[in-house]
Write an enzyme that holds these catalytic residues in place. Structure first.
Site, PDB file in Angstrom:
ATOM      1  N   LEU A  80      -8.624  -6.758  -5.710  1.00 17.70           N
ATOM      2  CA  LEU A  80      -8.774  -5.659  -4.750  1.00 17.70           C
ATOM      3  C   LEU A  80      -9.086  -4.373  -5.505  1.00 17.70           C
ATOM      4  O   LEU A  80      -8.609  -4.173  -6.613  1.00 17.70           O
ATOM      5  CB  LEU A  80      -7.464  -5.478  -3.966  1.00 17.70           C
ATOM      6  CG  LEU A  80      -6.996  -6.691  -3.181  1.00 17.70           C
ATOM      7  CD1 LEU A  80      -5.600  -6.457  -2.620  1.00 17.70           C
ATOM      8  CD2 LEU A  80      -7.980  -7.031  -2.072  1.00 17.70           C
TER       9      LEU A  80
ATOM     10  N   ASP B 103       4.184  -5.167  -8.740  1.00 19.64           N
ATOM     11  CA  ASP B 103       4.245  -5.175  -7.279  1.00 19.64           C
ATOM     12  C   ASP B 103       5.049  -6.344  -6.712  1.00 19.64           C
ATOM     13  O   ASP B 103       5.429  -6.326  -5.549  1.00 19.64           O
ATOM     14  CB  ASP B 103       2.812  -5.182  -6.706  1.00 19.64           C
ATOM     15  CG  ASP B 103       2.100  -3.893  -7.073  1.00 19.64           C
ATOM     16  OD1 ASP B 103       2.755  -2.835  -7.043  1.00 19.64           O
ATOM     17  OD2 ASP B 103       0.902  -3.949  -7.412  1.00 19.64           O
TER      18      ASP B 103
ATOM     19  N   HIS C  70      -0.467   3.734  -4.407  1.00 16.19           N
ATOM     20  CA  HIS C  70       1.001   3.633  -4.409  1.00 16.19           C
ATOM     21  C   HIS C  70       1.648   4.967  -4.763  1.00 16.19           C
ATOM     22  O   HIS C  70       1.002   5.837  -5.345  1.00 16.19           O
ATOM     23  CB  HIS C  70       1.446   2.621  -5.485  1.00 16.19           C
ATOM     24  CG  HIS C  70       1.121   1.202  -5.198  1.00 16.19           C
ATOM     25  ND1 HIS C  70       0.502   0.384  -6.118  1.00 16.19           N
ATOM     26  CD2 HIS C  70       1.367   0.432  -4.105  1.00 16.19           C
ATOM     27  CE1 HIS C  70       0.371  -0.824  -5.603  1.00 16.19           C
ATOM     28  NE2 HIS C  70       0.879  -0.827  -4.383  1.00 16.19           N
TER      29      HIS C  70
ATOM     30  N   CYS D 104       2.143  -0.830 -13.908  1.00 13.11           N
ATOM     31  CA  CYS D 104       2.000  -1.961 -12.988  1.00 13.11           C
ATOM     32  C   CYS D 104       1.993  -3.293 -13.712  1.00 13.11           C
ATOM     33  O   CYS D 104       2.104  -4.341 -13.088  1.00 13.11           O
ATOM     34  CB  CYS D 104       0.739  -1.826 -12.154  1.00 13.11           C
ATOM     35  SG  CYS D 104      -0.743  -1.971 -13.113  1.00 13.11           S
TER      36      CYS D 104
END
Ligand code: CIR
Length: 235
Positions: free
Chosen positions: A28, A76, A170, A223
């Site tokens: 994504l 995540d 985020h 991340c």
């Protein structure tokens, strides 16, 4: 309000995951920039080396999964605080499968596992900022109020506040803690201006790590690892 969590900012383990070839074509993203897979892998290897050799962490490396193009962004999939690990329910459907391997790795590390099973809840770890005293949860395209409520239930010792995320992916796309007194800062112009101020401070240490390929897929530096401070022995 509770004091600073004992051991905050100290970690023993990190969980990371490899980069599948599908990252380049199917992950994504909000930008059109082309991703160089070899470069992304090279940067990721260097990052994992920093965790292992410079920071002295025991690194658990999960294998890449071609069916999960975004799987390198492990942050995540779980929120770890103390001995408790909350397995998330990622907001993007294509990312839901990422939690399975993460759950197994955290079980192997003898964490107390809490899982989000409510189908109305979504939560990405990238929206969760823990300051050592409290949690802030970004309400974003990926994380909703129900997800924040479940996090509050899982970590009852800490206050949880929500923050609207109006721009970017985020909450931690624009802010993050590296530990007590440790500032993590990006390479954008305004971040670099701020860095000039921090460079004047005594006793600061700068470890440069490149993240140019993964940022094209909206991936920030935090991340790519889930950090753990493990007190319980493995057996
Ligand atoms: C996504 O859009 O879900 C991924 N391409 C990037 C996720 C980055 N996650 C993070 O910074 N916590």
């Amino acid at each position: 309000m509770a004091g600073l969590m004992a051991g905050f900012g100290h970690y023993t383990h990190a969980i990371v995951r490899g980069i599948p070839a599908s990252l380049a074509t199917e992950a994504l993203r909000t930008s059109q920039a082309e991703v160089d897979l070899d470069k992304a892998r090279g940067e990721h290897d260097a990052y994992v080396q920093v965790l292992r050799t410079r920071l002295g962490l025991e690194v658990v490396e999960l294998p890449a999964d071609e069916a999960l193009p975004d799987c390198v962004f492990v942050e995540d999939a779980a929120v770890v605080c103390g001995d408790t690990a909350l397995i998330t329910r990622p907001g993007a459907e294509s990312r839901r499968g990422e939690t399975e391997a993460m759950k197994e790795a955290l079980k192997d590390l003898k964490m107390n596992i809490v899982e989000i099973t409510d189908e109305n809840a979504t939560l990405d770890g990238g929206d969760v900022l823990f300051t050592g005293r409290e949690f802030f949860v970004g309400l974003s395209k990926r994380t909703n109020q129900r997800g924040a409520e479940i996090l509050a239930d899982a970590f009852k010792d800490y206050a949880v506040s929500t923050v609207p995320v109006l721009e970017g992916l985020h909450l931690k796309s624009f802010c993050s803690m590296g530990g007590p007194g440790l500032i993590v800062i990006g390479s954008s112009d305004h971040a670099q201006k701020a860095l000039k101020v921090f460079e004047k401070l005594k006793d600061h240490m700068l470890i440069p790590v490149s993240n140019l390929e993964k940022v094209k897929l909206d991936g920030a530096l935090t991340c790519c690892s889930v950090l753990i401070n493990k007190k319980k022995p493995d057996n």
